[in-house]
Design a protein around this motif. Structure first.
Motif, mmCIF file in Angstrom:
data_model
loop_
_atom_site.group_PDB
_atom_site.id
_atom_site.type_symbol
_atom_site.label_atom_id
_atom_site.label_comp_id
_atom_site.label_asym_id
_atom_site.label_seq_id
_atom_site.Cartn_x
_atom_site.Cartn_y
_atom_site.Cartn_z
ATOM 1 N N VAL A 104 -9.200 2.850 -5.741
ATOM 2 C CA VAL A 104 -7.900 2.341 -5.300
ATOM 3 C C VAL A 104 -7.642 0.978 -5.935
ATOM 4 N N ALA A 160 -6.971 1.633 -9.578
ATOM 5 C CA ALA A 160 -5.665 2.284 -9.742
ATOM 6 C C ALA A 160 -4.538 1.288 -9.468
ATOM 7 N N LEU A 197 -1.606 -0.243 -3.510
ATOM 8 C CA LEU A 197 -1.790 1.053 -2.836
ATOM 9 C C LEU A 197 -2.368 0.789 -1.447
ATOM 10 N N ARG A 228 -1.346 7.250 1.829
ATOM 11 C CA ARG A 228 -1.228 7.481 0.407
ATOM 12 C C ARG A 228 -2.557 7.204 -0.280
ATOM 13 N N ARG A 229 -3.211 6.148 0.093
ATOM 14 C CA ARG A 229 -4.496 5.828 -0.496
ATOM 15 C C ARG A 229 -5.512 6.919 -0.214
ATOM 16 N N ARG A 230 -5.550 7.402 0.997
ATOM 17 C CA ARG A 230 -6.511 8.437 1.374
ATOM 18 C C ARG A 230 -6.259 9.709 0.575
ATOM 19 N N GLY A 231 -5.032 10.104 0.442
ATOM 20 C CA GLY A 231 -4.684 11.297 -0.321
ATOM 21 C C GLY A 231 -5.069 11.152 -1.777
ATOM 22 N N THR A 232 -4.847 9.987 -2.348
ATOM 23 C CA THR A 232 -5.196 9.753 -3.744
ATOM 24 C C THR A 232 -6.702 9.780 -3.928
ATOM 25 N N VAL A 233 -7.420 9.162 -3.023
ATOM 26 C CA VAL A 233 -8.886 9.110 -3.116
ATOM 27 C C VAL A 233 -9.457 10.512 -2.949
ATOM 28 N N ASP A 234 -8.957 11.254 -2.001
ATOM 29 C CA ASP A 234 -9.484 12.603 -1.777
ATOM 30 C C ASP A 234 -9.220 13.485 -2.980
ATOM 31 N N ARG A 235 -8.028 13.390 -3.543
ATOM 32 C CA ARG A 235 -7.700 14.181 -4.713
ATOM 33 C C ARG A 235 -8.604 13.797 -5.875
ATOM 34 N N PHE A 236 -8.857 12.500 -6.065
ATOM 35 C CA PHE A 236 -9.707 12.028 -7.138
ATOM 36 C C PHE A 236 -11.142 12.527 -6.950
#
Length: 180
Positions: free
Chosen positions: A143, A146, A154, A159-167
């Protein structure tokens, strides 16, 4: 008659006079009769008693020998029984020792399997904990990076959690085929 005896005595000095022969025969008959009636039965009684004692002693000795043989046979039978019992007890002890050895081996195997399973469970738990910690650390770093790359913050948690999980899911997908 005296003349003939005297003549005979003069002729052979070894032949006794007739009256000596008669009186000697009478004395011999009296002594023989007393010997036969008194002495001979006493001798026969003493000999019979000795014979009876000897035969009784022989019978007692034979009886004692038979008892000794019987006692020896009983002793040998008891000794054989004792040896058989000792052999049976020894075989039972060996079988019992083998059974105990097998039980201890089975218990040791079960304990080893339990310890291994417990160790595997601890390793899995520690691995899961380490992976969770690394994901959290990796997520924060991702994060921050990014945010620096994108130039915006971020900070929004969702939003941060979703991005981290996707990554992280993409990382898992990329590392899974390489690990297999």
């Amino acid at each position: 008659m005296t003349t003939t005896v005297l003549a005979a005595a003069q002729q052979n000095p070894l032949i006794p006079a007739v009256y000596d022969i008669v009186w000697s025969a009478v004395c011999l008959a009296i002594i023989g009769f007393v010997f036969w009636k008194k002495v001979l039965p006493t001798f026969q009684k003493v000999l019979a008693d000795r014979t009876e004692k000897i035969e009784g002693g022989i019978a007692k000795a034979e009886q004692a020998q038979a008892q000794a043989q019987q006692a020896l046979a009983e002793y040998q039978a008891q000794l054989a029984d004792a040896r058989a019992e000792a052999a049976r007890i020894r075989d039972d002890a060996r079988a019992e020792a083998e059974k105990i050895k097998e039980e201890l081996y089975a218990k040791a195997q079960a304990e080893a399997a339990r310890i291994i399973a417990q160790g595997n469970n601890q390793l899995a738990a520690q691995r899961a904990q380490i992976v969770a910690e690394l994901r959290g650390d990796l997520g924060r770093m991702a994060v921050d990076l990014a945010g620096r790359v994108v130039g915006e913050s971020l900070e929004d948690e969702a939003r941060r959690r979703g991005t981290v999980d996707r990554f992280l899911d993409e990382l898992d997908a990329v590392s899974a085929p390489a690990g297999k």
